[in-house]
Design a protein around this motif. Structure first.
Motif, short mmCIF file in Angstrom:
data_model
loop_
_atom_site.label_atom_id
_atom_site.label_comp_id
_atom_site.label_asym_id
_atom_site.label_seq_id
_atom_site.Cartn_x
_atom_site.Cartn_y
_atom_site.Cartn_z
N ILE A 178 -2.92 11.42 5.63
CA ILE A 178 -2.47 11.36 4.24
C ILE A 178 -2.09 12.75 3.75
O ILE A 178 -1.13 12.91 2.99
CB ILE A 178 -3.57 10.74 3.35
CG1 ILE A 178 -3.90 9.32 3.84
CG2 ILE A 178 -3.12 10.69 1.91
CD1 ILE A 178 -2.73 8.36 3.86
N ASN A 179 -2.83 13.78 4.18
CA ASN A 179 -2.48 15.15 3.80
C ASN A 179 -1.09 15.52 4.32
O ASN A 179 -0.31 16.18 3.62
CB ASN A 179 -3.52 16.14 4.33
CG ASN A 179 -4.72 16.26 3.41
OD1 ASN A 179 -4.58 16.17 2.19
ND2 ASN A 179 -5.89 16.47 3.98
N MET A 227 -9.34 1.79 -2.02
CA MET A 227 -9.61 1.81 -0.59
C MET A 227 -10.68 2.84 -0.28
O MET A 227 -10.84 3.83 -1.00
CB MET A 227 -8.33 2.16 0.20
CG MET A 227 -7.19 1.20 -0.01
SD MET A 227 -5.63 1.80 0.70
CE MET A 227 -6.02 1.78 2.44
N SER A 228 -11.42 2.63 0.79
CA SER A 228 -12.38 3.62 1.25
C SER A 228 -11.64 4.72 2.02
O SER A 228 -10.49 4.53 2.44
CB SER A 228 -13.42 2.97 2.17
OG SER A 228 -12.81 2.52 3.37
N ARG A 229 -12.29 5.85 2.22
CA ARG A 229 -11.67 6.94 2.97
C ARG A 229 -11.34 6.51 4.39
O ARG A 229 -10.29 6.88 4.94
CB ARG A 229 -12.58 8.17 2.99
CG ARG A 229 -12.66 8.92 1.67
CD ARG A 229 -13.55 10.15 1.80
NE ARG A 229 -12.93 11.17 2.64
CZ ARG A 229 -12.31 12.24 2.16
NH1 ARG A 229 -12.22 12.43 0.86
NH2 ARG A 229 -11.78 13.12 2.97
N SER A 230 -12.23 5.74 5.01
CA SER A 230 -11.99 5.32 6.39
C SER A 230 -10.80 4.37 6.48
O SER A 230 -9.99 4.46 7.41
CB SER A 230 -13.25 4.65 6.97
OG SER A 230 -13.62 3.52 6.20
N THR A 231 -10.66 3.46 5.50
CA THR A 231 -9.51 2.55 5.49
C THR A 231 -8.23 3.30 5.24
O THR A 231 -7.19 3.03 5.88
CB THR A 231 -9.70 1.46 4.41
OG1 THR A 231 -10.92 0.75 4.65
CG2 THR A 231 -8.54 0.48 4.41
N ILE A 266 0.84 -1.21 0.00
CA ILE A 266 0.00 0.00 0.00
C ILE A 266 0.87 1.25 0.00
O ILE A 266 0.62 2.21 -0.74
CB ILE A 266 -0.95 0.00 1.21
CG1 ILE A 266 -1.94 -1.16 1.09
CG2 ILE A 266 -1.71 1.32 1.30
CD1 ILE A 266 -2.79 -1.37 2.34
N LEU A 267 1.92 1.24 0.84
CA LEU A 267 2.80 2.41 0.91
C LEU A 267 3.46 2.67 -0.44
O LEU A 267 3.55 3.82 -0.88
CB LEU A 267 3.87 2.21 1.98
CG LEU A 267 4.93 3.31 2.05
CD1 LEU A 267 4.31 4.67 2.36
CD2 LEU A 267 6.00 2.97 3.07
N ASP A 268 3.93 1.62 -1.09
CA ASP A 268 4.59 1.81 -2.38
C ASP A 268 3.64 2.39 -3.43
O ASP A 268 4.02 3.26 -4.22
CB ASP A 268 5.17 0.48 -2.88
CG ASP A 268 6.40 0.05 -2.09
OD1 ASP A 268 6.94 0.89 -1.37
OD2 ASP A 268 6.79 -1.11 -2.20
N ARG A 269 2.40 1.92 -3.44
CA ARG A 269 1.43 2.45 -4.41
C ARG A 269 1.06 3.90 -4.06
O ARG A 269 0.93 4.75 -4.95
CB ARG A 269 0.18 1.57 -4.43
CG ARG A 269 0.43 0.16 -4.98
CD ARG A 269 -0.87 -0.58 -5.16
NE ARG A 269 -1.69 0.02 -6.20
CZ ARG A 269 -3.02 -0.10 -6.28
NH1 ARG A 269 -3.68 -0.76 -5.34
NH2 ARG A 269 -3.69 0.47 -7.26
N LEU A 270 0.88 4.17 -2.78
CA LEU A 270 0.58 5.55 -2.36
C LEU A 270 1.73 6.47 -2.71
O LEU A 270 1.53 7.56 -3.25
CB LEU A 270 0.33 5.57 -0.85
CG LEU A 270 0.19 6.96 -0.21
CD1 LEU A 270 -1.05 7.67 -0.73
CD2 LEU A 270 0.13 6.84 1.32
N SER A 271 2.95 6.03 -2.43
CA SER A 271 4.13 6.85 -2.72
C SER A 271 4.25 7.14 -4.21
O SER A 271 4.51 8.27 -4.63
CB SER A 271 5.38 6.13 -2.21
OG SER A 271 6.54 6.78 -2.66
N SER A 272 4.06 6.11 -5.03
CA SER A 272 4.16 6.30 -6.47
C SER A 272 3.14 7.32 -6.95
O SER A 272 3.46 8.20 -7.76
CB SER A 272 3.97 4.96 -7.19
OG SER A 272 5.03 4.09 -6.94
#
Length: 314
Positions: A224-225, A207-211, A180-186
């Protein structure tokens, strides 16, 4: 637009057994992970380690072990720091070729009051310091002095810390924190110059906002911000170091719509304004600046400090 990359850090070991020891002065690092285990102990000042959603402040006399594949990040404290690191491969536990592949998770963090260590911390700090000193001095046969210290340290981890073990099996990659971190980072590094919405991130990651909120809180230890600001400010610091672009141009290049929001975010994260940061002149960062936030330090002074500190070499 920045190149997409994974926050997986590749560790190269100078010794065949699979470990490396070095010192570094930490400015900051974004959340990242690696296959290696990582021991960190400050020898000067303090460093803040964010691990499993909690921030710990390590000072001289503290030692912490980050297990293989655990997401973590570093940040400096007001006092300048120099830290001693020992990284080692999970393969060091496979001394027998026929031994089952197992993963061990050690619970070692002397900054956490809930974790008790069965021996004084210096018992674990001393072999790390000795390994570094032997590597620095490089006297004849120094490799044969380093390895006993390394295995003595591992033996003490098993004997005096709480740990658990599991067989190395197939990991459900799609559900892992590192994936998840790698995809978010990319995604963030591909789009940080633009207006990034939570809806776009949720749609990209599935993913949902809550997840997504829970992932930020429990894994990254920030919203995330805040993570997006971290990426933008890291790019801004690079531009402040390496170019003579105006502050306004840098703010726009890093995704900020006005100077005020840029100044506020920069001061909140770095502790000084962009102008102050540029005037002071940041030391050139070492290694891969996308992950690590190392700054130059006097290695000779570290050597003298360790030689004169009986706590670490007795």
């Amino acid at each position: 637009m920045a190149e997409s990359f994974s926050l997986y850090e590749e560790i190269e070991y100078p010794f065949s057994i699979g470990f490396k020891c070095f010192t570094a002065s930490i400015e900051s690092s974004c959340p990242h992970w690696h296959e290696a285990y990582e021991l960190v102990t400050p020898i000067k000042g303090e460093v803040r380690v964010r691990h499993k959603g909690v921030a710990y402040t390590l000072a001289k006399g503290h030692i912490m072990l980050i297990n293989s594949r655990e997401i973590h990040s570093f940040a400096s404290c007001p006092r300048p720091n120099i830290c001693l690191f020992l990284q080692f491969s999970p393969n060091v536990f496979r001394l027998d070729r026929n031994q089952d592949s197992r993963i061990y998770n050690f619970y070692l963090n002397t900054a956490d009051p809930d974790l008790r260590l069965g021996i004084p911390p210096e018992r674990l700090i001393a072999p790390v310091a000795k390994i570094w000193l032997y590597a620095y001095e490089k006297r004849k046969g120094y490799q044969f002095r380093m390895h006993p210290e390394f295995f003595r340290l591992l033996a003490d981890l098993f004997a005096h810390t709480i740990y658990d073990e599991r067989f190395l099996g197939a990991v459900d990659t799609a559900d892992s924190d590192t994936y998840i971190l790698d995809r978010l980072s990319s995604y963030v590094h591909e789009n940080y110059t633009e207006d990034i919405s939570m809806e776009d991130i949720c749609r990209t990651l599935g993913m949902s906002r809550s997840t997504l909120y829970r992932f930020g809180k429990s894994v990254l230890g920030c919203s995330i911000n805040d993570y997006i600001h971290h990426v933008r400010i890291k790019e801004a610091k690079k531009l402040l170091r390496q170019t003579d672009q105006s502050i306004s141009a840098i703010a726009q290049a890093c995704g900020y719509t006005n100077d005020t929001s840029f100044y506020r975010a920069f001061k909140n994260q770095v502790g000084k304004t962009p102008n102050e940061y540029r005037k002071e002149g940041a030391a050139a960062s070492a290694s891969d600046g996308r992950i690590q936030g190392y700054i130059t330090h006097d290695v000779g002074a570290v050597y003298r400090l360790l030689k004169e500190a009986p706590l670490w070499v007795h």
